[in-house]
Design a protein around this motif. Sequence first.
Motif, short mmCIF file in Angstrom:
data_model
loop_
_atom_site.label_atom_id
_atom_site.label_comp_id
_atom_site.label_asym_id
_atom_site.label_seq_id
_atom_site.Cartn_x
_atom_site.Cartn_y
_atom_site.Cartn_z
N GLN A 29 0.83 -1.21 0.00
CA GLN A 29 0.00 0.00 0.00
C GLN A 29 0.86 1.26 0.00
OE1 GLN A 29 -2.40 -0.82 3.46
NE2 GLN A 29 -4.09 -1.58 2.23
N TYR A 30 1.95 1.23 0.75
CA TYR A 30 2.83 2.38 0.79
C TYR A 30 3.48 2.62 -0.57
CZ TYR A 30 6.39 5.68 2.21
OH TYR A 30 7.17 6.81 2.30
N TYR A 31 3.97 1.55 -1.20
CA TYR A 31 4.57 1.68 -2.53
C TYR A 31 3.57 2.30 -3.51
CZ TYR A 31 8.79 -1.05 -1.52
OH TYR A 31 9.99 -1.50 -1.02
N LEU A 32 2.33 1.85 -3.47
CA LEU A 32 1.31 2.38 -4.37
C LEU A 32 1.03 3.87 -4.12
CD1 LEU A 32 -1.23 -0.58 -4.52
CD2 LEU A 32 0.27 0.26 -6.35
N ARG A 33 1.02 4.27 -2.84
CA ARG A 33 0.79 5.69 -2.52
C ARG A 33 1.93 6.57 -3.01
NH1 ARG A 33 -0.60 3.88 2.63
NH2 ARG A 33 1.23 4.87 3.53
N MET A 34 3.11 6.03 -3.09
CA MET A 34 4.27 6.82 -3.48
C MET A 34 4.48 6.90 -4.98
SD MET A 34 5.38 8.13 -0.80
CE MET A 34 3.75 8.08 -0.08
N LEU A 35 3.75 6.10 -5.75
CA LEU A 35 3.90 6.15 -7.20
C LEU A 35 3.41 7.50 -7.74
CD1 LEU A 35 2.65 2.63 -8.35
CD2 LEU A 35 5.00 3.49 -8.37
N PRO A 36 4.19 8.13 -8.59
CA PRO A 36 3.73 9.41 -9.18
C PRO A 36 2.73 9.15 -10.29
CG PRO A 36 5.93 8.85 -9.96
CD PRO A 36 5.53 7.78 -8.99
N PHE A 37 1.56 9.69 -10.15
CA PHE A 37 0.52 9.52 -11.20
C PHE A 37 0.21 10.85 -11.81
CE2 PHE A 37 -0.44 5.80 -8.51
CZ PHE A 37 -0.39 4.81 -9.48
#
Length: 167
Positions: A159-167
């Motif tokens: 979940q943390y990795y997904l939150r940190m992805l730049p979209f």
Amino acid sequence: IKEAQGEYIAMLDSDDEYLPHHLSRRVEKIKEWNCDGIFGSAYIDNGVEIVTGLSRPVRKNENFTEYLFSDGFAPTPSHFYRKHAAKQIVWDEQILRHQDFDFSIRFADKFHFKVDHYPTIKIHWHPNTFQLLTEAQFRSQQAVFENYKARLTPRTQAQYYLRMLPF
């Protein structure tokens, strides 16, 4: 923290504010609960409306690392510490991002850190005030995450990795 003279240390970001009762409530609760530090809920002004960000309790058998990197809410301006405890931890000034996570985790590892659900601060999170992280800040944030990753469940890591992805 190193220069503090009083009995307590209270954190406050330059763009945030204490409500009139913040410090008196923190002193009252730190004594009543016989703890070393308190964090808590906040009113969040996002430029459109003011919403309440509630700090949930730390779950039974949950470490503070899991709390912070998952769905816990412990905004730095809500933090209030007994000076003797905070001086044993000190802020790592080499960390450019997530230095508050690092300090809080190390504090909670050693001291009794309690949540106060009652909002006593206002945080100003206006969308136009957010800036993209510099590469150095991003690397620093990643380093803090990597340092504490072993304490996290696989779900929280993902979940943390997904939150940190730049979209």
